[in-house]
Design an enzyme around this catalytic site. Structure first.
Site, PDB file in Angstrom:
ATOM      1  N   ALA A  13      43.118  71.015  58.620  1.00 50.15           N
ATOM      2  CA  ALA A  13      42.069  70.301  57.210  1.00 50.15           C
ATOM      3  C   ALA A  13      40.883  71.490  56.748  1.00 50.15           C
ATOM      4  O   ALA A  13      40.403  71.068  55.947  1.00 50.15           O
ATOM      5  CB  ALA A  13      41.209  69.168  57.351  1.00 50.15           C
ATOM      6  N   THR A  14      40.708  72.747  57.598  1.00 48.66           N
ATOM      7  CA  THR A  14      40.103  73.754  57.261  1.00 48.66           C
ATOM      8  C   THR A  14      40.672  75.220  57.314  1.00 48.66           C
ATOM      9  O   THR A  14      40.401  76.092  55.709  1.00 48.66           O
ATOM     10  CB  THR A  14      38.536  74.188  57.650  1.00 48.66           C
ATOM     11  OG1 THR A  14      39.402  73.730  59.479  1.00 48.66           O
ATOM     12  CG2 THR A  14      37.916  72.534  58.152  1.00 48.66           C
ATOM     13  N   GLY A  81      47.507  64.335  58.459  1.00 46.25           N
ATOM     14  CA  GLY A  81      48.340  63.112  58.616  1.00 46.25           C
ATOM     15  C   GLY A  81      47.995  62.730  56.754  1.00 46.25           C
ATOM     16  O   GLY A  81      47.438  63.415  56.802  1.00 46.25           O
ATOM     17  N   HIS A 239      52.948  66.042  61.783  1.00 46.12           N
ATOM     18  CA  HIS A 239      52.261  66.172  62.067  1.00 46.12           C
ATOM     19  C   HIS A 239      51.745  66.821  63.290  1.00 46.12           C
ATOM     20  O   HIS A 239      52.399  66.672  64.317  1.00 46.12           O
ATOM     21  CB  HIS A 239      51.644  64.949  63.040  1.00 46.12           C
ATOM     22  CG  HIS A 239      50.624  64.303  62.588  1.00 46.12           C
ATOM     23  ND1 HIS A 239      49.935  63.029  63.688  1.00 46.12           N
ATOM     24  CD2 HIS A 239      49.411  64.635  62.067  1.00 46.12           C
ATOM     25  CE1 HIS A 239      48.548  63.191  63.768  1.00 46.12           C
ATOM     26  NE2 HIS A 239      48.089  63.709  62.694  1.00 46.12           N
ATOM     27  N   ASP A 240      50.673  67.882  62.944  1.00 41.68           N
ATOM     28  CA  ASP A 240      49.993  68.409  63.629  1.00 41.68           C
ATOM     29  C   ASP A 240      49.292  67.945  65.508  1.00 41.68           C
ATOM     30  O   ASP A 240      50.345  69.017  66.187  1.00 41.68           O
ATOM     31  CB  ASP A 240      48.965  69.152  62.693  1.00 41.68           C
ATOM     32  CG  ASP A 240      47.801  68.788  62.811  1.00 41.68           C
ATOM     33  OD1 ASP A 240      47.963  68.000  62.650  1.00 41.68           O
ATOM     34  OD2 ASP A 240      46.794  69.026  62.073  1.00 41.68           O
ATOM     35  N   ASN A 299      41.873  58.182  67.604  1.00 44.72           N
ATOM     36  CA  ASN A 299      41.007  59.756  66.709  1.00 44.72           C
ATOM     37  C   ASN A 299      39.073  60.025  66.620  1.00 44.72           C
ATOM     38  O   ASN A 299      38.732  58.438  66.330  1.00 44.72           O
ATOM     39  CB  ASN A 299      41.104  59.244  64.493  1.00 44.72           C
ATOM     40  CG  ASN A 299      42.168  59.692  64.612  1.00 44.72           C
ATOM     41  OD1 ASN A 299      43.039  61.291  64.019  1.00 44.72           O
ATOM     42  ND2 ASN A 299      43.334  58.429  64.457  1.00 44.72           N
ATOM     43  N   GLY A 409      41.690  74.038  68.547  1.00 47.25           N
ATOM     44  CA  GLY A 409      40.601  75.640  69.212  1.00 47.25           C
ATOM     45  C   GLY A 409      39.933  74.944  70.129  1.00 47.25           C
ATOM     46  O   GLY A 409      39.252  75.822  70.310  1.00 47.25           O
TER      47      GLY A 409
END
Length: 475
Positions: A13-14, A81, A239-240, A299, A409
């Site tokens: 997302a970044t 997603g 999906h990651d 989430n 990360g």
């Protein structure tokens, strides 16, 4: 073992990366060929993804691979997603796709539940109710008369749309579909009635395929431009998080995982979905994994709070590297109280530090005195949230949870991992940091016949990486 080369396209997302993976002698080497930002574009109070810029950066990365003159076995793509692209009758995207942080879905779930009740939606999908889920995005776009949706011939989720631009092949990959809130997790097919209630026909989605399915080969124009030739593109776990969980280096099933990044996702891997009164009350989700497994998870807003604070501080002339943040944290006292990282106030504020200060004032908490205290508050709050969610997982999992695997990360954040072990009371095993890319590659390797079961994929990864173990200490 003969050396084999694969390309993993991993979009977060970044930021995004095109990575070269080299497999040989039961070891995997990863090299970043091209790294690029994946920024939101704000236009008229709405947020979009620039799919053309993403495509161009992907092609740049593939071109760098082409310069290596290596024999590439295949390419796989994973992304975040829920977001999707409308494709017109001429085969081109109809404008830029909306981003999940766009506030246009605020209130959409409640309006949709007037058509199909909330409890029934959960029973039919097993998905955590979140306003940005694809079902509610589609409902909001239909409600608002969004031109792209009205004119769409096909709707493709982000990894499938990018694969389509590279190959011309249209698929609906299972793991990315599972994030939508209109997939039946028992049949692993689209629930047409849920879509119809949103004003959209299921016919607009292509065939559902499982990870490992070959989508097609690079279009001749892409093959020529990149110098790669017409090599296959394989549907991985699109999906990651699905790709990341496939790379958990677990030795047995008695583990929980924490995919730690901008978002944190904590869960367990199950053979079948768990859709119960308890899971509904806890708002847990059942998403698809490799081999038809279920990722039973929650989430949690992750490093988003810190990333947005860093961006705000940088605008004010104060720039903090992660090593400096770790140093500051070591000398800062623990927070007296913690905030809820998932509070709506932190979803998309224009000034995250100001949003955190307002939250503290509203909840009669001590307002952080400086940047270091705010950093510590974020870390303490994340560790406390992880402990809360793990407690709920323990009550739902059909096995004892003996270890928490931190992947992504956040696996490199030793301080937060130590705090998480202490808060959760179980060992934390950190690594791999590149779990998403590794899971992406291993699905491709299995499609090529190089590995067999999911357990074998994980054994291969264990032999390729180093992990760190953090034992809990009494608080």
């Amino acid at each position: 073992m003969t050396t084999h080369h694969f390309l993993a396209i991993d979009l977060g997302a970044t930021s995004g990366r095109v990575m070269l993976a080299t497999l040989g002698d039961e070891k995997i080497d990863l090299e970043v060929l091209h790294r690029f930002p994946t920024p939101l574009i704000e236009v008229g109070d709405h947020y979009y993804w620039n799919i053309y810029a993403l495509y161009d950066d992907i092609v740049q990365g593939l071109t760098e691979a082409g310069r290596r003159n290596l024999r590439i076995e295949s390419i796989g793509i994973d992304t975040w997603g829920v977001d999707f692209v409308a494709i017109g009758r001429d085969g081109m995207p109809l404008g830029l796709p909306r981003a999940y942080r766009d506030p246009y879905t605020n209130g959409a779930p409640e309006a949709y539940f007037e058509r199909i009740p909330r409890r029934e939606v959960y029973e039919r999908t097993g998905i955590q109710i979140m306003n940005f889920n694809s079902l509610f995005q589609l409902y909001a776009q239909h409600r608002d008369g969004v031109t792209a949706l009205d004119a769409a011939d096909t709707i493709l989720f982000m990894p499938d749309a990018l694969a389509y631009l590279l190959t011309g092949g249209k698929v609906c990959e299972y793991t990315i579909l599972s994030t939508s809130q209109f997939m039946n997790p028992r049949t692993k097919r689209i629930d047409a009635e849920l879509l119809a209630a949103a004003g959209v026909s299921a016919d607009r989605f292509p065939e559902v395929v499982m990870p490992g399915t070959r989508i097609g080969t690079l279009l001749p124009s892409v093959a020529r431009r990149t110098g790669l030739g017409e090599i296959p593109v394989v549907a991985v776990a699109g999906h990651d998080t699905g790709s990341a969980v496939a790379a958990v280096p677990a030795e047995n099933e008695r583990f929980a995982y924490l995919s730690s990044g901008t978002w944190s996702l904590m869960g367990v891997e199950l053979a079948a979905p768990e859709i119960t009164e308890e899971s509904y009350a806890m708002n847990f989700t059942n998403e698809g994994g490799v081999d038809g497994t279920t990722r039973f998870l929650k989430n949690i807003t992750g490093m988003w709070l810190l990333e947005q604070c860093r961006a705000a501080w940088k605008r004010e002339g104060r720039e903090y590297s992660y090593p400096e943040i770790m140093r500051l944290m070591q000398t800062t006292a623990p927070s007296q109280a913690v905030l809820d990282p998932d509070d709506a106030a932190f979803a998309a504020p224009t000034d995250m530090p100001a949003a955190i200060r307002r939250y503290c004032e509203v909840h009669t908490m001590e307002v952080p005195a400086d940047d270091a205290a705010m950093m510590r508050l974020i870390f303490d709050s994340l560790a406390a949230k992880y402990a809360e969610v793990l407690g709920k997982l323990r009550s739902a999992a059909p096995f004892p949870i003996e270890v928490l695997h931190v992947i992504g990360g956040g696996a490199q954040n030793d301080l937060l991992n130590r705090m998480t072990a202490d808060a959760c009371g179980i060992p934390v095993v950190a690594g791999p940091a590149e779990a998403t890319a590794l899971g992406n590659v291993m699905v491709q390797a299995r499609s090529a016949g190089l590995v067999g079961s999911l357990a074998e994929m994980r054994r291969y990864i264990r032999s390729s990486i180093e992990t760190k173990r953090f034992e809990p200490h009494a608080l």
